[in-house]
Design a protein around this motif. Structure first.
Motif, PDB file in Angstrom:
ATOM      1  N   LEU A   8     -32.581-103.466 -45.820  1.00 16.56           N
ATOM      2  CA  LEU A   8     -33.233-104.894 -45.481  1.00 16.56           C
ATOM      3  C   LEU A   8     -34.883-104.616 -45.865  1.00 16.56           C
ATOM      4  CD1 LEU A   8     -31.512-105.327 -42.088  1.00 16.56           C
ATOM      5  CD2 LEU A   8     -30.652-106.239 -44.252  1.00 16.56           C
ATOM      6  N   GLY A   9     -35.130-105.740 -46.063  1.00 18.29           N
ATOM      7  CA  GLY A   9     -36.937-105.801 -46.124  1.00 18.29           C
ATOM      8  C   GLY A   9     -37.546-106.963 -46.068  1.00 18.29           C
ATOM      9  N   ALA A  10     -36.747-108.282 -45.993  1.00 19.21           N
ATOM     10  CA  ALA A  10     -37.445-109.511 -46.078  1.00 19.21           C
ATOM     11  C   ALA A  10     -36.616-110.425 -44.877  1.00 19.21           C
ATOM     12  CB  ALA A  10     -37.500-110.171 -47.330  1.00 19.21           C
ATOM     13  N   ARG A  11     -37.658-111.308 -44.511  1.00 14.01           N
ATOM     14  CA  ARG A  11     -37.044-112.306 -43.378  1.00 14.01           C
ATOM     15  C   ARG A  11     -35.682-112.670 -43.740  1.00 14.01           C
ATOM     16  NH1 ARG A  11     -36.827-117.765 -42.576  1.00 14.01           N
ATOM     17  NH2 ARG A  11     -37.559-118.300 -40.519  1.00 14.01           N
ATOM     18  N   PRO A  12     -35.481-113.313 -44.912  1.00 10.28           N
ATOM     19  CA  PRO A  12     -33.948-113.867 -44.844  1.00 10.28           C
ATOM     20  C   PRO A  12     -32.895-112.926 -44.604  1.00 10.28           C
ATOM     21  CG  PRO A  12     -35.370-114.800 -46.545  1.00 10.28           C
ATOM     22  CD  PRO A  12     -36.293-113.588 -46.056  1.00 10.28           C
ATOM     23  N   GLN A  13     -33.292-111.573 -44.865  1.00 14.70           N
ATOM     24  CA  GLN A  13     -32.175-110.467 -44.867  1.00 14.70           C
ATOM     25  C   GLN A  13     -31.987-110.306 -43.448  1.00 14.70           C
ATOM     26  OE1 GLN A  13     -34.177-107.882 -47.453  1.00 14.70           O
ATOM     27  NE2 GLN A  13     -32.578-108.317 -49.310  1.00 14.70           N
ATOM     28  N   PHE A  14     -32.981-110.178 -42.656  1.00 11.52           N
ATOM     29  CA  PHE A  14     -32.777-109.885 -41.252  1.00 11.52           C
ATOM     30  C   PHE A  14     -31.772-111.039 -40.478  1.00 11.52           C
ATOM     31  CE2 PHE A  14     -37.428-108.603 -41.751  1.00 11.52           C
ATOM     32  CZ  PHE A  14     -37.219-107.442 -42.342  1.00 11.52           C
ATOM     33  N   ILE A  15     -32.106-112.094 -41.005  1.00 13.17           N
ATOM     34  CA  ILE A  15     -31.280-113.335 -40.643  1.00 13.17           C
ATOM     35  C   ILE A  15     -29.682-113.235 -41.072  1.00 13.17           C
ATOM     36  CG2 ILE A  15     -30.832-115.612 -40.290  1.00 13.17           C
ATOM     37  CD1 ILE A  15     -34.123-115.809 -40.744  1.00 13.17           C
ATOM     38  N   LYS A  16     -29.540-112.989 -42.246  1.00 13.63           N
ATOM     39  CA  LYS A  16     -28.344-112.869 -42.858  1.00 13.63           C
ATOM     40  C   LYS A  16     -27.692-111.450 -42.168  1.00 13.63           C
ATOM     41  CE  LYS A  16     -29.839-114.857 -46.764  1.00 13.63           C
ATOM     42  NZ  LYS A  16     -30.257-114.720 -48.432  1.00 13.63           N
ATOM     43  N   ALA A  17     -28.341-110.428 -41.927  1.00 13.86           N
ATOM     44  CA  ALA A  17     -27.876-109.134 -41.425  1.00 13.86           C
ATOM     45  C   ALA A  17     -27.303-109.237 -39.845  1.00 13.86           C
ATOM     46  CB  ALA A  17     -29.009-108.057 -41.685  1.00 13.86           C
ATOM     47  N   ALA A  18     -27.893-110.162 -39.204  1.00 13.79           N
ATOM     48  CA  ALA A  18     -27.426-110.221 -37.885  1.00 13.79           C
ATOM     49  C   ALA A  18     -25.999-110.701 -37.817  1.00 13.79           C
ATOM     50  CB  ALA A  18     -28.097-111.511 -37.238  1.00 13.79           C
ATOM     51  N   CYS A  19     -25.412-111.696 -38.687  1.00 11.13           N
ATOM     52  CA  CYS A  19     -24.137-111.989 -38.731  1.00 11.13           C
ATOM     53  C   CYS A  19     -23.248-110.772 -39.023  1.00 11.13           C
ATOM     54  CB  CYS A  19     -23.853-113.024 -39.937  1.00 11.13           C
ATOM     55  SG  CYS A  19     -22.113-113.324 -40.332  1.00 11.13           S
ATOM     56  N   LEU A  20     -23.534-109.935 -39.893  1.00 12.11           N
ATOM     57  CA  LEU A  20     -22.465-108.945 -40.152  1.00 12.11           C
ATOM     58  C   LEU A  20     -22.840-107.749 -39.136  1.00 12.11           C
ATOM     59  CD1 LEU A  20     -22.260-108.090 -44.057  1.00 12.11           C
ATOM     60  CD2 LEU A  20     -20.707-109.165 -42.401  1.00 12.11           C
ATOM     61  N   ASN A  21     -23.844-107.457 -38.757  1.00 11.49           N
ATOM     62  CA  ASN A  21     -24.289-106.417 -37.631  1.00 11.49           C
ATOM     63  C   ASN A  21     -23.258-106.939 -36.511  1.00 11.49           C
ATOM     64  OD1 ASN A  21     -26.420-105.682 -35.283  1.00 11.49           O
ATOM     65  ND2 ASN A  21     -25.815-104.357 -36.997  1.00 11.49           N
ATOM     66  N   ARG A  22     -23.187-108.142 -36.056  1.00 14.57           N
ATOM     67  CA  ARG A  22     -22.211-108.404 -34.879  1.00 14.57           C
ATOM     68  C   ARG A  22     -20.975-108.251 -35.186  1.00 14.57           C
ATOM     69  NH1 ARG A  22     -24.936-113.440 -35.426  1.00 14.57           N
ATOM     70  NH2 ARG A  22     -23.177-114.359 -36.047  1.00 14.57           N
ATOM     71  N   ALA A  23     -20.397-108.528 -36.734  1.00 11.21           N
ATOM     72  CA  ALA A  23     -19.006-108.518 -37.087  1.00 11.21           C
ATOM     73  C   ALA A  23     -18.717-107.013 -36.893  1.00 11.21           C
ATOM     74  CB  ALA A  23     -18.843-109.045 -38.325  1.00 11.21           C
ATOM     75  N   PHE A  24     -19.529-105.987 -37.213  1.00  8.81           N
ATOM     76  CA  PHE A  24     -19.065-104.790 -37.628  1.00  8.81           C
ATOM     77  C   PHE A  24     -18.834-103.976 -36.180  1.00  8.81           C
ATOM     78  CE2 PHE A  24     -21.537-104.409 -41.723  1.00  8.81           C
ATOM     79  CZ  PHE A  24     -20.598-104.800 -42.551  1.00  8.81           C
ATOM     80  N   LYS A  25     -19.491-104.645 -35.191  1.00 11.20           N
ATOM     81  CA  LYS A  25     -19.389-103.795 -33.874  1.00 11.20           C
ATOM     82  C   LYS A  25     -18.000-104.146 -33.420  1.00 11.20           C
ATOM     83  CE  LYS A  25     -24.269-104.452 -32.570  1.00 11.20           C
ATOM     84  NZ  LYS A  25     -25.299-105.369 -32.014  1.00 11.20           N
ATOM     85  N   HIS A  26     -17.050-104.998 -33.973  1.00 13.07           N
ATOM     86  CA  HIS A  26     -15.808-105.379 -33.592  1.00 13.07           C
ATOM     87  C   HIS A  26     -14.862-104.369 -34.500  1.00 13.07           C
ATOM     88  CE1 HIS A  26     -16.705-108.791 -30.796  1.00 13.07           C
ATOM     89  NE2 HIS A  26     -17.474-109.051 -31.766  1.00 13.07           N
TER      90      HIS A  26
END
Length: 386
Positions: A8-26
């Motif tokens: 990651l490196g830029a604002r939009p990517q942090f936002i998008k990454a939050a979705c998969l970050n949540r999903a991966f925890k399952h």
């Protein structure tokens, strides 16, 4: 167990990454580690997103950039990421979208024979002067798993010669829609003066900010609109750097400086010239969601905001000559404006005729182009394929 290194490196990517970050925890068979290139290192474009979106902090943090052109920046990222990848030895790297960080991560991973997962693959504006277009096309050519938000994005890849024999192309839906739904209840009103009726405006693309005449034309249109309807304008550092410091306390003293090379009176712009625009520093994602929920319309050159405007049923005037989201243009949910002052003012004035309530009209027959639950689908496909 699959080890994924997310770059990651830029604002939009942090936002998008939050979705998969949540999903991966399952999914206990997936472990995700984050490397941060510091492409955006200002707190308002960086730290605040990790904090408010509860995104896992980066295990690897590159130093902030120290100047140089785009190619030099990408080269520095590549050098640092090579060390990280050789040390971490992931089973795959995961990149988002079309930033310089995306390209750097894809190039290094390809050279080290590490499979690349590209989220938001297949988007095309066909404007090859845009650095983002070069980044996304190159990344798509190198990726092993290409997750496309829509069928049109998948068709773009197929038309360019990519096939299932070379890679895996999956229509996954749109993770930004997942995020819009998930975080909407947590939206926060930003601490700026806000009138009952307002529009949200943003500008950050190089084609708009690096040409001061073009930037001035767009701002003049916003100034005219602002005489009747409040225009709230959160300033990206690239845009803020085009303005002369109007004195202490203007909120942009620390904005990055960008050299003016277009000969526009050899000067910077002055915010004091635009008396009817409500300038604001960069806002958090939750604050931006609040504005999207309450705005009358969105005027932007941002790709993400075009879709988010649609998710929140807001008409969008796109301050570019092209868009990656052709579905929105064809359906009449957004209109291309370019940098045409009179067209912007006239179109905004005629919005009630262009966008009949309820907005958006039911122009799509099933399936809807931007479906949700993308995070779970992507996680399952990664496990299935890798």
């Amino acid at each position: 167990m699959i080890k994924i290194l997310t770059i990651l490196g830029a604002r939009p990517q942090f936002i998008k990454a939050a979705c998969l970050n949540r999903a991966f925890k399952h999914y206990p068979n997936i472990t995700e580690t984050i490397a941060h290139t510091a492409q955006h290192h200002d707190k308002n474009l960086n730290t605040i997103f990790f904090e408010e979106l509860h995104l896992t902090p980066p295990a690897y943090q590159l130093p902030p950039p120290i100047g140089g052109n785009r190619l030099q920046t990408i080269a520095r990222m590549q050098n640092a990421l090579e060390t990280i990848l050789r040390t971490h030895q992931p089973d795959a790297t995961l990149v988002y979208g079309d930033t310089n960080s995306t390209l750097a991560g894809a190039l290094v991973s390809h050279q080290l024979n590490i499979p690349i997962i590209h989220i938001e693959a297949g988007l095309r504006s066909y404007n090859f002067d845009m650095p983002e277009e070069k980044n996304r096309i190159t990344t798509d050519k190198l990726a092993t798993l290409l997750f496309c938000p829509t069928e049109l994005a998948k068709n773009n890849l197929l038309n360019e010669g990519l096939t299932e024999s070379k890679c895996h192309i999956i229509v996954s839906g749109d993770i930004m829609k997942d995020n819009a739904r998930y975080y909407a209840p947590y939206a926060k009103k930003p601490p700026i003066p806000i009138k009952q009726n307002f529009v949200l405006a943003t500008l950050h693309r190089a084609q708009n900010t690096d040409d001061l005449k073009r930037l001035h034309v767009i701002l003049e249109a916003l100034e005219t609109i602002g005489g009747k309807t409040q225009v709230i304008f959160p300033m990206h550092p690239r845009t803020a750097g085009k303005f002369r410091n109007d004195g202490p306390g203007d909120g942009f003293e620390n904005a990055s400086e960008f050299e003016n090379t277009d000969g526009f009176e050899n000067k910077k712009l002055q915010k004091s010239h635009y008396k009817h625009i409500t300038f604001a520093p960069p806002l958090s994602y939750l604050q931006t969601l609040w504005l999207l929920q309450h705005a009358q319309a969105v005027l932007t050159d941002s790709g993400g905001l075009q879709k988010e405007a649609y998710f929140f049923n807001k008409p969008c005037l796109i301050l570019r000559e092209e868009s990656e989201y052709e579905e929105l243009i064809k359906a009449g949910c957004a209109v291309l404006m370019g940098a045409d002052k009179e067209k912007i003012i006239e179109t905004f004035g005629n919005m009630r005729d262009l966008f009949h309530p309820p907005f958006p009209p039911h122009l799509y027959s099933p399936p809807e182009p931007y479906v949700g639950d993308s995070g779970n689908l992507i996680a399952k496909k990664i496990l299935e394929i890798l």
